[in-house]
Scaffold this active site. Sequence first.
Site, mmCIF file in Angstrom:
data_model
loop_
_atom_site.group_PDB
_atom_site.id
_atom_site.type_symbol
_atom_site.label_atom_id
_atom_site.label_comp_id
_atom_site.label_asym_id
_atom_site.label_seq_id
_atom_site.Cartn_x
_atom_site.Cartn_y
_atom_site.Cartn_z
ATOM 1 C CD GLU A 184 -22.869 8.999 -17.253
ATOM 2 O OE1 GLU A 184 -24.094 9.223 -17.172
ATOM 3 O OE2 GLU A 184 -22.405 7.911 -17.626
ATOM 4 C CG ASP B 219 -27.045 5.623 -20.966
ATOM 5 O OD1 ASP B 219 -27.694 6.609 -21.354
ATOM 6 O OD2 ASP B 219 -26.090 5.151 -21.603
ATOM 7 C CE LYS C 220 -17.496 3.005 -17.620
ATOM 8 N NZ LYS C 220 -18.297 1.981 -18.297
ATOM 9 C CB ALA D 200 -20.047 0.529 -30.805
ATOM 10 C CD GLN D 201 -22.458 -1.108 -25.207
ATOM 11 O OE1 GLN D 201 -22.938 -2.048 -24.583
ATOM 12 N NE2 GLN D 201 -22.252 0.072 -24.674
#
Length: 349
Positions: A55, A226, A68, A138-139
Amino acid sequence: MKILAVEALTELIGRHGLDNYLADLMKQLRGDYSRWHEFTKMPRPAMHVPDGVLELMPVCDDTYYSFKYVNCHPKNPLENLQTVVATGQLSRVDTGYPLMFSEMTILTALRTAATSALATDLMARQDATILAIIGTGAQSEFQVRAARLVREITEVRYFDTDPNAMDKFERNLADSKLKLTRCDDAGAAVRGADIITVCTACKAHVDVIKDAWVKPGMHINGLGGDCPGKTELELSILGRARVVVEYFDQAVIEGEIQRFSPAEAKERVYAELHELVTGAKAGRATDQDITVFDSVGIALEDYSALRLTYDLAKRYELGEDRNLTPLLDDPKDLVSLLTRPSATTITAR
């Protein structure tokens, strides 16, 4: 142009303080969301490839442009690779010249945590103390750190299908002075929680959170949905909840609301996040409301992270200044860089 590699960013966070960075990023996000209509926005273009998605996330106001690059490949951990990695750039709008190129894997975790904490502050009950984390990847630790900045969290209940991920989560929060409750399944973690943050990687329509588990007064941060075809909440939850999205045009493609037609989704969505930030709408009406932040992550949040990070990199004199664009005595004489090397100035700026 400033180059901010992982080593420079980690030093920046260390010198500024992780909680200070998250708090400052929340302030930056509030300010940027409050001027929502000053930004030129678009749903992010995505290329869906076998086992993942690639993306690009662009946005700009009258002063800065940012983008990004980010991926999501859920099978990467099987190859000892991260599910998500990212890089980003901040540029001047008036000239188009880049100001900073930065790592954004860490920054994505930070801005996701700061954004969900901002939504939690606007939507969760004031007396919320028990946080459920579904997905301890990881988050997850970032989510806990940020949530503690907006509510008096005393207990974290958590579950992941990967026991090793839960072990890692426990180690990283061992000194947090929180009550850490390891659960055998998602339902056990959710029951009794005030705030539910769900962030899983499975690229499918999965009922990670069941409607029967969701009780009046709960707030849910749905972060894992997402991309098209990827959701985490049982659909009937949305019919009972006050649903807030970041940016409808992107959420209707990628968020929990993707399962509705655009017209029905419009009716189901109570507000976009900027409306809560400005006070145009209230996050909840009563302590009995069920609230859902249907988050997909948007380019405005990356813009906020890059702006804050650029300012801090200058303050702490971190990052490497390099010429990634030509510096010429005559701006029309590009070929001179190859035919007459002495024609160029080598001083970075």
